[in-house]
Design a protein around this motif. Sequence first.
Motif: not given
Length: 573
Positions: A183-195
């Motif tokens: 089981v791979v359990e993830v919590e997503e994050r914002n991926t629109i970023i200031v790189e």
Amino acid sequence: MRARALPLAFLLVGALSFSIGAAAQEAVPDEAASDEGGLRDAASDEAAPDEAAPDEAAPDEGYRPIWDEPAPEEPDVVVGDDVASDDVVPDDVVPEDDPAAAPPAAGALSPIRYVLERVEVRGNDKTADYVVLRYVPFEAGDVLDVDDPDIEGIRYRLLGSGYFETVRLSLARGSARGRVVLVVEVEERNTIIVEHLALGLSQGVENTSDTASDLLPYLGLTLAETNFLGTGIALSLSGLISERQQGVSVRFNDPTFLGSAFSLGLAGFFNNGREFFGTDAVVAVRCPPDLEPGEPCPAEVEANRAVVFYRRYGLRVGSGVDLGNAAWLTLDWQPELVDVPIRPDAASEMRGTDIEPIDFAIREGTSFLSTLRLGFHYDNRDDPVLPNRGVLVRLMVDGSSPILGSAYNFLKVHGQVRHWVPMPWGHGHSVRFGIYGGVLFGDAPFFFKFYAADLSDLIPSRILEMNVDDRSPPNLLNTSIVERRSGDLAGRIDVEYNLPIYQGHGGLRSVSGYFGGGLYALSDRRDLALSVPGYEGASKVPVDLTFDFGVRFDTSVGMFQVGFSTLLGFLEL
């Protein structure tokens, strides 16, 4: 070195420097950072029937046990419930003739293996399952050893993707004895970023009466979507805005092009730049012939500064392949047109006590440049932006030749290794060791050379391969390195200490301080045989000190770094 004037405004603006890696990432919490225990504790060390109930089993720090959920009712079976303590290697997992099935030596810990029934992904509301699964090196039917380091590597690689806030792994009971579900359990994050974000004050010529350069503002910015529509595709837009120079770059990367094992990268860029050469140069120039009647010559030309005006129009096409175990190879081809509308007819400069002609390292007029780049990358850091442990390796080979249709013929080899080591006296405290080196052979254009701006922390770094400042770094050790702003030999060694200041959630995840320093070297290969005249003893060695200190802010839109050493570049040291 000539004195430099400080701007009257608050100089923090001149020092402000922001940057981010692939994406900002929260520091790994204590419950997910442990490298002890692992799936062995979660899957096999359950209590005997006459001991504590399954729901009293303590979770491992590195892998939290997850209840199997075949139905919405309250779960009643903990991970590994159907595997008895004396059935470490069931008959249906490892064949009897497998050497691994032999009893372990006396006193040795029995290996714990299961047949992997499937991999289940949870918590990925936006990200497609296949994006997560490409980081998992196991398939249904594989024999799973709970002590396999590749299992821990899954978590680090998923965190390193920048797509997820947290990643937890566990084993759940399969459909038959000895079979499990990963089981791979993830919590997503914002991926629109200031790189990347860099702003400050750069030094250059403003008018013909200047006896020293003036300070003008500049802004460099990269915006990125690192997980476009949950597909893992990355898009980014970079730009440089200043009165003297401008540039733009657009990039696309699909890590699994058409479902294959190969990535596809595309990019396009345009640079309108100026490159400053020499120290106290004597220059012979003429105004460009295409000026409109009454239009003045550019200030740098009339001020007799050794300046090359140039434009670059280019593309980049590349691919890569995952080698497994956090390593991958890349190959890119970059064709471009280089236009030089203004270049001094001739110029000379002081090199130590001698006067020598300046090599501008660029063709006059319009030329074609075709470059191949082969890269090897290794990254097992526990966090892509604020790591606490792990190793990052980048090795690059750039080559251009008339065989590729290029007007230039050169070979550039350079590489970097960084190693983060956690300190035992507190979570988040770490020391980072770094080493960089490179050598260039042939007649490369000047923007492929090694620059002091990329080695020293005491002046602004290049943006989109353009120098935003005409200053040299302070010569703290009084060596011959002051004679070089660029070269074909470079090296740097450094160390940095990172300490946590604040840990939170939401928009501001963490604040950490850093301070560090090191030595850097910059030279031409000819200086190895013939040292710069006028220097004696240790001063002939082209090395100098560099250092930096500041604060990093990990936020939901990027990791921002405020470095204070850039202020010192405006002072006479």
